[in-house]
Write an enzyme that holds these catalytic residues in place. Structure first.
Site, PDB file in Angstrom:
ATOM      1  N   CYS A 128       0.932  -1.284  -0.019  1.00  0.00           N
ATOM      2  CA  CYS A 128       0.028   0.002  -0.068  1.00  0.00           C
ATOM      3  C   CYS A 128       0.898   1.032  -0.028  1.00  0.00           C
ATOM      4  O   CYS A 128       0.633   2.141  -0.679  1.00  0.00           O
ATOM      5  CB  CYS A 128      -0.896   0.075   1.329  1.00  0.00           C
ATOM      6  SG  CYS A 128      -0.274  -0.518   2.779  1.00  0.00           S
ATOM      7  N   HIS A 245      -3.090   6.287   4.525  1.00  0.00           N
ATOM      8  CA  HIS A 245      -1.430   6.420   4.780  1.00  0.00           C
ATOM      9  C   HIS A 245      -1.081   7.859   4.309  1.00  0.00           C
ATOM     10  O   HIS A 245      -1.179   8.319   3.318  1.00  0.00           O
ATOM     11  CB  HIS A 245      -0.651   5.328   4.048  1.00  0.00           C
ATOM     12  CG  HIS A 245      -0.852   4.026   4.688  1.00  0.00           C
ATOM     13  ND1 HIS A 245      -1.428   3.888   5.786  1.00  0.00           N
ATOM     14  CD2 HIS A 245      -0.496   2.786   3.959  1.00  0.00           C
ATOM     15  CE1 HIS A 245      -1.394   2.546   6.089  1.00  0.00           C
ATOM     16  NE2 HIS A 245      -0.922   1.747   4.775  1.00  0.00           N
TER      17      HIS A 245
END
Ligand code: A2P
Length: 335
Positions: A128, A245
């Protein structure tokens, strides 16, 4: 053309996002098969107004399936992807099981869609943190060639699955209520109101002092960008954020590029949205990018410590572009 799709790990954080994205993008589905562990067999999941029954994953689960989306961890991928391939399915695998295999394309559709047709039954979805970084780096690399990347991440707990979200919430409540002795199951230290420089939380550090997540950012960036000369160093950190994130990224380029040029390049780059208006305190925030598809970039500025350096702040929804959306974009390209 409508296809038969299987989701392995349909009850997990990424599995649920697969369903929401398939529905919202009107993916041309014929049959949808939802697979998880025996614990979830028989559970109902609502999709497009209809109840689907979760089935236990077995080696016979893939008959008639064209594309299998795997997100149940590397061990499950290693064990069951061969059965899916044997049944004639192409696996889009969200785990780290095959990412660095030479004959497995590692794909971010905005960066290296040309690698998709090289597959032999498996296409790997990158880590990710790597996905969101390379989406923003690729246009800059194409323009002025990136020599070195220094990245520090601020990663949401959802990257560690639904149980990690639960642990953060319960621990935060317990601390706020002044209770002592909260029993942690997942994280080695307090994650609520804290910052942990160890991802994944369950694995030992490598002999070189890095974590496996950090080495994924190094190796996967080079593979996706198709350039092993790019030097990358990473520090990956878990923060008490549920979704999204964030990354502080510093790059050194071969040719000089100004902050204004980077902004111009990124504002037309596929999959990128620039939010960079310091005067009005506007920059990408995990709280505002959750549930969105794009990779958001802000705080773009020239690094004052070297000649050809750029600093930026990159934020994206780790469950969406960092996992489920990227895999479904790959599946769409496969079709
Ligand atoms: P289950 O819910 O039945 O345990 P997350 O990353 O959010 O923790 O989700 C992990 C996903 O992987 C879940 O859908 C989980 O199913 C699935 N999974 C875990 N172990 C197995 C297994 N042995 N066989 C199939 N699916 C599994």
């Amino acid at each position: 053309m409508s296809v038969n799709i299987a989701i392995v790990g349909a009850t997990g954080a990424v599995g649920k996002e697969f369903l929401s994205i398939l529905e919202s993008r009107k993916f041309p589905l014929n049959e949808l098969r939802l697979l998880a562990s025996g614990r979830s067999a028989g559970k109902k999941i609502l999709f497009c107004g209809k109840d689907y029954i979760v089935q236990e994953l077995t080696k016979n689960s893939f008959k008639g399936i064209k594309i299998a989306l795997f997100s149940a961890g590397a061990d499950i991928s290693k064990e069951y992807a061969p059965y899916a391939i044997e049944s004639g399915a192409v696996c889009v695998d969200n785990s780290s099981a095959f990412r660095m295999d030479d004959d497995v394309p590692l794909v971010v559709p905005e960066v290296n869609p040309y690698d998709i047709p090289k597959h032999h039954g498996i296409i790997a979805n990158p880590n990710c943190s790597t996905i969101q970084m390379v989406v923003a780096l690729k246009p800059i690399h194409d323009a002025v060639k990136i020599k070195r990347v220094v990245v520090s991440t601020y990663q949401a707990v959802s990257g560690a699955g639904l149980k990690a979200i639960d642990e953060l919430k319960k621990e935060a409540m317990s601390i706020l209520e002044g209770k002592e002795g909260f029993q942690r199951k997942l994280f080695p230290h307090q994650i609520a109101f804290n910052v942990l420089p160890q991802i994944p939380q369950s694995k030992a550090f490598l002999p070189n002092g890095y974590t496996s997540e950090e080495m994924k950012m190094v190796n996967e960036t080079q593979k996706i960008m198709g350039d092993h000369s790019i030097r990358v160093t990473a520090t990956t950190v878990r923060v008490p954020v549920i979704r999204g994130h964030s990354e502080s990224v510093n790059i050194e380029t071969v040719k000089k590029i100004t902050a204004a040029e980077v902004k111009r390049l990124l504002s037309t780059a596929p999959g990128v949205k620039v939010i960079d208006d310091p005067a009005n305190q506007l920059y990408p925030l995990a709280s505002e990018t959750a549930g969105r598809d794009e990779v958001f970039v802000g705080r773009i500025r020239e690094d004052i410590s070297i000649d050809n350096g750029i600093d930026m702040w990159i934020v994206s929804d780790n469950i969406r572009k960092g996992a489920a959306l990227n895999a479904i974009q790959i599946a769409e390209k496969l079709l």
